[in-house]
Design a protein around this motif. Structure first.
Motif, PDB file in Angstrom:
ATOM      1  N   LEU A  70       0.821  -1.209   0.000  1.00  0.00           N
ATOM      2  CA  LEU A  70       0.000   0.000   0.000  1.00  0.00           C
ATOM      3  C   LEU A  70       0.857   1.261   0.000  1.00  0.00           C
ATOM      4  O   LEU A  70       0.515   2.245  -0.673  1.00  0.00           O
ATOM      5  CB  LEU A  70      -0.958  -0.007   1.187  1.00  0.00           C
ATOM      6  N   LYS A  71       1.970   1.244   0.721  1.00  0.00           N
ATOM      7  CA  LYS A  71       2.890   2.391   0.702  1.00  0.00           C
ATOM      8  C   LYS A  71       3.428   2.620  -0.704  1.00  0.00           C
ATOM      9  O   LYS A  71       3.511   3.758  -1.169  1.00  0.00           O
ATOM     10  CB  LYS A  71       4.064   2.155   1.655  1.00  0.00           C
ATOM     11  N   GLN A  72       3.810   1.529  -1.378  1.00  0.00           N
ATOM     12  CA  GLN A  72       4.343   1.633  -2.729  1.00  0.00           C
ATOM     13  C   GLN A  72       3.278   2.182  -3.680  1.00  0.00           C
ATOM     14  O   GLN A  72       3.556   3.079  -4.487  1.00  0.00           O
ATOM     15  CB  GLN A  72       4.831   0.265  -3.207  1.00  0.00           C
ATOM     16  N   GLU A  73       2.059   1.659  -3.588  1.00  0.00           N
ATOM     17  CA  GLU A  73       0.971   2.159  -4.423  1.00  0.00           C
ATOM     18  C   GLU A  73       0.706   3.633  -4.157  1.00  0.00           C
ATOM     19  O   GLU A  73       0.475   4.413  -5.082  1.00  0.00           O
ATOM     20  CB  GLU A  73      -0.305   1.352  -4.182  1.00  0.00           C
ATOM     21  N   TYR A  74       0.754   4.027  -2.897  1.00  0.00           N
ATOM     22  CA  TYR A  74       0.530   5.418  -2.513  1.00  0.00           C
ATOM     23  C   TYR A  74       1.599   6.318  -3.130  1.00  0.00           C
ATOM     24  O   TYR A  74       1.289   7.382  -3.682  1.00  0.00           O
ATOM     25  CB  TYR A  74       0.521   5.526  -0.982  1.00  0.00           C
ATOM     26  N   GLN A  75       2.857   5.891  -3.048  1.00  0.00           N
ATOM     27  CA  GLN A  75       3.942   6.681  -3.630  1.00  0.00           C
ATOM     28  C   GLN A  75       3.787   6.794  -5.144  1.00  0.00           C
ATOM     29  O   GLN A  75       4.031   7.854  -5.727  1.00  0.00           O
ATOM     30  CB  GLN A  75       5.306   6.077  -3.273  1.00  0.00           C
ATOM     31  N   GLU A  76       3.367   5.706  -5.792  1.00  0.00           N
ATOM     32  CA  GLU A  76       3.145   5.735  -7.235  1.00  0.00           C
ATOM     33  C   GLU A  76       2.016   6.702  -7.586  1.00  0.00           C
ATOM     34  O   GLU A  76       2.105   7.451  -8.565  1.00  0.00           O
ATOM     35  CB  GLU A  76       2.851   4.332  -7.758  1.00  0.00           C
ATOM     36  N   LEU A  77       0.953   6.698  -6.800  1.00  0.00           N
ATOM     37  CA  LEU A  77      -0.157   7.620  -7.034  1.00  0.00           C
ATOM     38  C   LEU A  77       0.268   9.073  -6.822  1.00  0.00           C
ATOM     39  O   LEU A  77      -0.106   9.958  -7.598  1.00  0.00           O
ATOM     40  CB  LEU A  77      -1.337   7.282  -6.136  1.00  0.00           C
ATOM     41  N   LEU A  78       1.061   9.317  -5.785  1.00  0.00           N
ATOM     42  CA  LEU A  78       1.565  10.674  -5.554  1.00  0.00           C
ATOM     43  C   LEU A  78       2.428  11.138  -6.718  1.00  0.00           C
ATOM     44  O   LEU A  78       2.345  12.291  -7.151  1.00  0.00           O
ATOM     45  CB  LEU A  78       2.368  10.744  -4.254  1.00  0.00           C
ATOM     46  N   SER A  79       3.249  10.232  -7.221  1.00  0.00           N
ATOM     47  CA  SER A  79       4.108  10.557  -8.348  1.00  0.00           C
ATOM     48  C   SER A  79       3.277  10.884  -9.594  1.00  0.00           C
ATOM     49  O   SER A  79       3.566  11.852 -10.310  1.00  0.00           O
ATOM     50  CB  SER A  79       5.060   9.395  -8.628  1.00  0.00           C
ATOM     51  N   LEU A  80       2.247  10.084  -9.849  1.00  0.00           N
ATOM     52  CA  LEU A  80       1.361  10.351 -10.987  1.00  0.00           C
ATOM     53  C   LEU A  80       0.665  11.702 -10.829  1.00  0.00           C
ATOM     54  O   LEU A  80       0.559  12.469 -11.783  1.00  0.00           O
ATOM     55  CB  LEU A  80       0.318   9.250 -11.116  1.00  0.00           C
ATOM     56  N   LEU A  81       0.200  11.974  -9.636  1.00  0.00           N
ATOM     57  CA  LEU A  81      -0.469  13.243  -9.362  1.00  0.00           C
ATOM     58  C   LEU A  81       0.484  14.407  -9.560  1.00  0.00           C
ATOM     59  O   LEU A  81       0.131  15.424 -10.165  1.00  0.00           O
ATOM     60  CB  LEU A  81      -1.038  13.243  -7.940  1.00  0.00           C
ATOM     61  N   ASP A  82       1.702  14.246  -9.083  1.00  0.00           N
ATOM     62  CA  ASP A  82       2.712  15.282  -9.238  1.00  0.00           C
ATOM     63  C   ASP A  82       2.999  15.533 -10.724  1.00  0.00           C
ATOM     64  O   ASP A  82       3.103  16.671 -11.158  1.00  0.00           O
ATOM     65  CB  ASP A  82       3.990  14.882  -8.497  1.00  0.00           C
ATOM     66  N   ASP A  83       3.110  14.447 -11.498  1.00  0.00           N
ATOM     67  CA  ASP A  83       3.344  14.573 -12.940  1.00  0.00           C
ATOM     68  C   ASP A  83       2.194  15.319 -13.606  1.00  0.00           C
ATOM     69  O   ASP A  83       2.418  16.173 -14.467  1.00  0.00           O
ATOM     70  CB  ASP A  83       3.494  13.194 -13.591  1.00  0.00           C
ATOM     71  N   LYS A  84       0.956  15.003 -13.219  1.00  0.00           N
ATOM     72  CA  LYS A  84      -0.217  15.650 -13.814  1.00  0.00           C
ATOM     73  C   LYS A  84      -0.276  17.135 -13.458  1.00  0.00           C
ATOM     74  O   LYS A  84      -0.606  17.962 -14.295  1.00  0.00           O
ATOM     75  CB  LYS A  84      -1.514  14.980 -13.344  1.00  0.00           C
ATOM     76  N   THR A  85       0.050  17.480 -12.216  1.00  0.00           N
ATOM     77  CA  THR A  85      -0.041  18.886 -11.809  1.00  0.00           C
ATOM     78  C   THR A  85       1.082  19.714 -12.411  1.00  0.00           C
ATOM     79  O   THR A  85       0.931  20.921 -12.587  1.00  0.00           O
ATOM     80  CB  THR A  85      -0.033  19.026 -10.268  1.00  0.00           C
TER      81      THR A  85
END
Length: 91
Positions: A70-85
């Motif tokens: 779950l931590k890894q998935e969370y970090q991946e989601l944060l990274s995707l969000l950061d890329d989008k913003t």
């Protein structure tokens, strides 16, 4: 000193009674205890030769594995969000 409320709740985990104390709501404490109880019951029902300590350790390992995933998935989601913003991500 902070005025933090400490909640106490009696739970049964794998046939043993415990009193949990924490600042989380009692519903959360009960939910956590139920998760551990359910997993210990599942593990012990499939591995009847294991003693309580081994069941507890295997339960802890399974929960730690789930947490790490779950931590890894969370970090991946944060990274995707950061890329989008930043506009780096594709639609």
């Amino acid at each position: 000193m902070d005025n933090v409320s400490v909640n106490r709740v009696r739970v049964t985990i794998h046939g043993m009674d415990y009193t949990l104390k924490g600042t989380a709501p009692t519903s959360h404490l009960n939910s956590v205890a139920n998760t551990v109880d359910k997993m210990m019951t599942e593990i012990s029902s499939t591995s009847t030769y294991m003693d309580e300590r081994r069941v507890a350790v295997l339960t802890a390992l399974n929960l730690a594995d789930e947490l790490e995933r779950l931590k890894q998935e969370y970090q991946e989601l944060l990274s995707l969000l950061d890329d989008k913003t930043r506009g780096d991500g594709s639609p």
